[in-house]
Design a protein around this motif. Structure first.
Motif, PDB file in Angstrom:
ATOM      1  N   SER A 405      -4.362   3.626  -0.487  1.00  0.00           N
ATOM      2  CA  SER A 405      -3.051   3.689  -1.255  1.00  0.00           C
ATOM      3  C   SER A 405      -2.175   4.440  -0.625  1.00  0.00           C
ATOM      4  O   SER A 405      -2.357   5.771  -0.229  1.00  0.00           O
ATOM      5  CB  SER A 405      -3.501   4.055  -2.758  1.00  0.00           C
ATOM      6  N   LYS A 429       3.152  -7.060   3.102  1.00  0.00           N
ATOM      7  CA  LYS A 429       1.781  -6.128   3.075  1.00  0.00           C
ATOM      8  C   LYS A 429       0.266  -6.803   3.557  1.00  0.00           C
ATOM      9  O   LYS A 429       0.524  -7.996   3.029  1.00  0.00           O
ATOM     10  CB  LYS A 429       1.955  -5.539   1.887  1.00  0.00           C
ATOM     11  N   THR A 432      -5.286  -4.166   1.027  1.00  0.00           N
ATOM     12  CA  THR A 432      -5.478  -4.320  -0.549  1.00  0.00           C
ATOM     13  C   THR A 432      -5.158  -3.002  -1.327  1.00  0.00           C
ATOM     14  O   THR A 432      -5.059  -3.177  -2.505  1.00  0.00           O
ATOM     15  CB  THR A 432      -7.118  -4.535  -0.677  1.00  0.00           C
ATOM     16  N   THR A 434      -2.925  -0.128  -2.980  1.00  0.00           N
ATOM     17  CA  THR A 434      -1.530  -0.065  -3.578  1.00  0.00           C
ATOM     18  C   THR A 434      -0.523   0.763  -2.595  1.00  0.00           C
ATOM     19  O   THR A 434      -0.769   1.594  -1.954  1.00  0.00           O
ATOM     20  CB  THR A 434      -1.529   0.362  -4.698  1.00  0.00           C
ATOM     21  N   SER A 436       3.503   2.469  -3.042  1.00  0.00           N
ATOM     22  CA  SER A 436       4.574   2.778  -4.126  1.00  0.00           C
ATOM     23  C   SER A 436       5.732   3.343  -3.235  1.00  0.00           C
ATOM     24  O   SER A 436       5.527   4.032  -2.223  1.00  0.00           O
ATOM     25  CB  SER A 436       4.147   3.779  -5.295  1.00  0.00           C
ATOM     26  N   ASP A 457       3.190  -4.635  -4.119  1.00  0.00           N
ATOM     27  CA  ASP A 457       2.992  -4.254  -5.195  1.00  0.00           C
ATOM     28  C   ASP A 457       4.327  -4.096  -5.943  1.00  0.00           C
ATOM     29  O   ASP A 457       5.395  -3.655  -5.455  1.00  0.00           O
ATOM     30  CB  ASP A 457       2.271  -2.799  -4.963  1.00  0.00           C
ATOM     31  N   SER A 458       4.164  -4.108  -7.339  1.00  0.00           N
ATOM     32  CA  SER A 458       5.246  -3.927  -8.135  1.00  0.00           C
ATOM     33  C   SER A 458       5.734  -2.514  -8.249  1.00  0.00           C
ATOM     34  O   SER A 458       6.945  -2.198  -8.570  1.00  0.00           O
ATOM     35  CB  SER A 458       4.973  -4.534  -9.563  1.00  0.00           C
ATOM     36  N   THR A 459       4.794  -1.551  -7.817  1.00  0.00           N
ATOM     37  CA  THR A 459       5.320  -0.144  -7.675  1.00  0.00           C
ATOM     38  C   THR A 459       6.230   0.185  -6.649  1.00  0.00           C
ATOM     39  O   THR A 459       6.656   1.234  -6.447  1.00  0.00           O
ATOM     40  CB  THR A 459       4.060   0.824  -7.857  1.00  0.00           C
ATOM     41  N   LYS A 500      10.995  -5.215  -8.211  1.00  0.00           N
ATOM     42  CA  LYS A 500      10.074  -6.612  -8.445  1.00  0.00           C
ATOM     43  C   LYS A 500      10.634  -7.419  -9.667  1.00  0.00           C
ATOM     44  O   LYS A 500      10.056  -8.287 -10.257  1.00  0.00           O
ATOM     45  CB  LYS A 500       8.415  -6.056  -8.780  1.00  0.00           C
TER      46      LYS A 500
END
Length: 582
Positions: A405, A429, A432, A434, A436, A457-459, A500
């Motif tokens: 992450s 990306k 797997t 995440t 941010s 990721d939406s973050t 996003k």
């Protein structure tokens, strides 16, 4: 006439010496030490005696004499011996260096550099058949690129550094010269010094604290052309964070890394040095322009780095114009042009790195690879990633984070453009884990499939330049029905992408509903989950509308609040809503 000319010249020489010489013993003129001008008769005073300031100088033509006690006063009027004055800035030639390149000058150059004196070198070739080890503080100034250190060991020999500025040579200064490691033509075998560590086969090793290398031209390094690294002893182990405060400024490098396998050598490699400064580097045709190495405490400040036509490693591992493999450093003004692979790699070890003003043009692969958390990049321009490959097959930025992450990846002012080739996505990306962070104030006109690839990721928010300015992007929705068909219908739409999240608005003009059973309009992007809509009929009734976005599809269904279908000829239906990208 020639006698008159010699007399006039002699009178001028005597006048000049009368102003400089305070006291002088008897000396003889040594013609063998005279400068070699084209016309010897113009300067040789072929006389038996001179008188200067009332003192007689007995000169036996051609015979050497001792001038050790001769006193001189230069414009400062400080009186000292002539020999002291001449020794204040000796040349490497005074130590026996052959500037014609005909003979080996390794030992003579080492003696000059380790003499403790400030030494110079004229233009010429200094041939070196072994490493020149600098073990004491050196101060050397050449005459420019015409002063060439040429490493010339036999072809096929085990390579060693051309110049090894060892850790005892603290505070050394090297300025205004060139080196050629000749790894492009000599077929050297890998080095065996320093335990065979590949970085020890660089042309120049800077191992000493506070060493300055300026105005250097370096070519054809077996590994790097210049490496800032300090070995713990004679083995392969390096001292983490050492040397300290070394600097390389105004370096011109080319053909570096030509001997190593894989070929990953750069113009300048900060291998283990901390508080390093590299400024004004221009590299052409090496396997990398700049490396900040990993795992050895390398760190510093780096600016104005330029790499042109960096090569592809034939082993297939790929190279980068700029590789950042350690954290806590600052970079500014980076330029990569037509790299045979990628432009910039910020590796996973490079946390807490700040980068500003980056231009990457026409790399054959992605422009930037990011795998480090807490990375900040300001003003990043990527033009024509995937140059030479089919349009829309290579992304501008990729984040291959695996299962890790990554937090706080922040980019401001990202521009993806397409002079020669079009990117697929602006950002993609492959891992797997995440991620941010954010991309703020971006433009993706050179990305065929949009700003962000599915799976990011939406973050990780992307706020494009239009959204940042409050602008909308227009699009033309397609109006469909689950059964039947419209006779006459049209629609207009607009959207704003913020990270996003997408906010959109659609207006549908129902001319003749025909046999349509319901009303559906296309969206600019597919949706993650179901999202509600709201709106009104604006032409006839002003009645409210509702609806929803279909999960996983780029389609919205428009309904009346009671669930019936608002299909009446002449109605104008306006709805809007917000939904999230996958």
């Amino acid at each position: 006439m020639r006698t008159d000319m010699r007399s006039r010249l002699l009178a001028r020489v005597l006048t000049a010496f009368a102003a400089l010489l305070i006291a002088a013993p008897a000396v003889a003129y040594d013609a063998s030490r005279a400068p070699r001008y084209a016309s010897p008769d113009m300067y040789r005073p072929n006389v038996d005696a001179l008188t200067v300031n009332g003192s007689g100088l007995t000169c036996a033509p051609g015979a050497p004499c001792d001038i050790g006690s001769m006193k001189v006063a230069f414009p400062s009027l400080a009186i000292r011996s002539l020999l002291d004055r001449l020794s204040e800035r000796p040349s490497v030639v005074d130590y026996g260096v052959d500037m014609t390149g005909a003979t080996d000058s390794s030992a003579a150059l080492a003696a000059a550099l380790n003499s403790g004196k400030k030494v110079t070198a004229p233009c010429g070739i200094i041939r070196l058949l072994s490493t020149v080890a600098v073990t004491a503080q050196a101060d050397f100034t050449g005459s420019g690129a015409c002063t060439l250190f040429k490493y010339d060991v036999p072809a096929g020999a085990a390579v060693t550094p051309l110049l090894d500025i060892q850790k005892t040579a603290i505070g050394s200064r090297f300025d205004n010269f060139a080196v050629d490691h000749q790894a492009n033509s000599k077929g050297y075998t890998p080095n065996v010094v320093y335990g065979g560590n590949i970085i020890a086969s660089s042309a120049i090793l800077v191992q000493a604290d506070d060493t300055s290398v300026t105005r250097i031209t370096a070519s054809n390094g077996f590994d790097n052309c210049i490496a800032i690294v300090q070995f713990a002893g004679t083995g392969a182990t390096v001292n983490s964070g050492q040397p300290r405060r070394a600097s390389v400024r105004t370096a011109r490098t080319n053909g570096c890394g030509v001997g190593s396998t894989p070929k990953a050598g750069a113009g300048v490699d900060v291998g283990s040095g901390s508080l390093a400064v590299v400024d004004d580097l221009v590299d052409i045709g090496s396997y990398g322009a700049f490396i900040l190495d990993l795992g050895a405490g390398a760190q510093g400040s780096f600016s104005n780095l330029h790499g042109f036509f960096n090569k592809w490693d034939p082993t297939g591992t790929g190279n980068y114009t700029f590789y950042i493999g350690a954290g806590g450093s600052q970079f500014s003004n980076l330029h990569s042009f037509q790299a045979a692979y990628r432009g910039l790699w910020v590796d996973g070890f490079a946390t807490d790195t700040t980068i500003a003003n980056v231009m990457i043009k026409a790399p054959a692969a992605e422009g930037v690879v990011l795998t480090a958390a807490r990375t900040s990049i300001a003003n990043l321009a990527i033009n024509s990633p995937g140059y030479g490959k089919p349009n829309g097959t290579v992304d501008a930025i990729t984040i291959p984070n695996g299962t890790r992450s990554l937090t706080d990846i922040n980019i401001t002012g990202l521009v993806v453009s397409a002079d020669f080739s079009t990117a697929r996505y602006g950002i993609s990306k492959s891992g797997t884990g995440t991620i941010s962070g954010s991309v703020v104030g971006s433009s993706f006109t050179g990305a065929a499939s949009g700003a962000v690839a599915p799976g990011v990721d939406s973050t990780f928010a992307v706020l494009d330049a239009g959204a940042l300015a409050g602008a909308w992007t227009t699009y033309t929705p397609t109006v469909t029905t689950s059964s039947g068909a419209f006779t006459t219908v049209s629609a207009t739409g607009k959207y704003r992408l913020v990270g996003k999240s997408i906010r959109f608005s659609v207006t549908v003009n129902l001319g003749d509903k025909g046999t349509a059973a319901d009303l559906r309009v296309s969206l600019p992007f597919a949706a993650k989950g179901v999202a509600p809509l709201s709106g009104a009929e604006t032409a006839a009734t002003g009645r409210g509308l509702s609806g929803y976005v279909l999960n996983g599809q780029s389609m919205a269904v428009i309904k009346n609040p009671d669930g019936t279908n608002p299909l009446t000829n002449g109605y104008v239906l306006t709805v809007s809503g917000d939904y999230e990208l996958p």
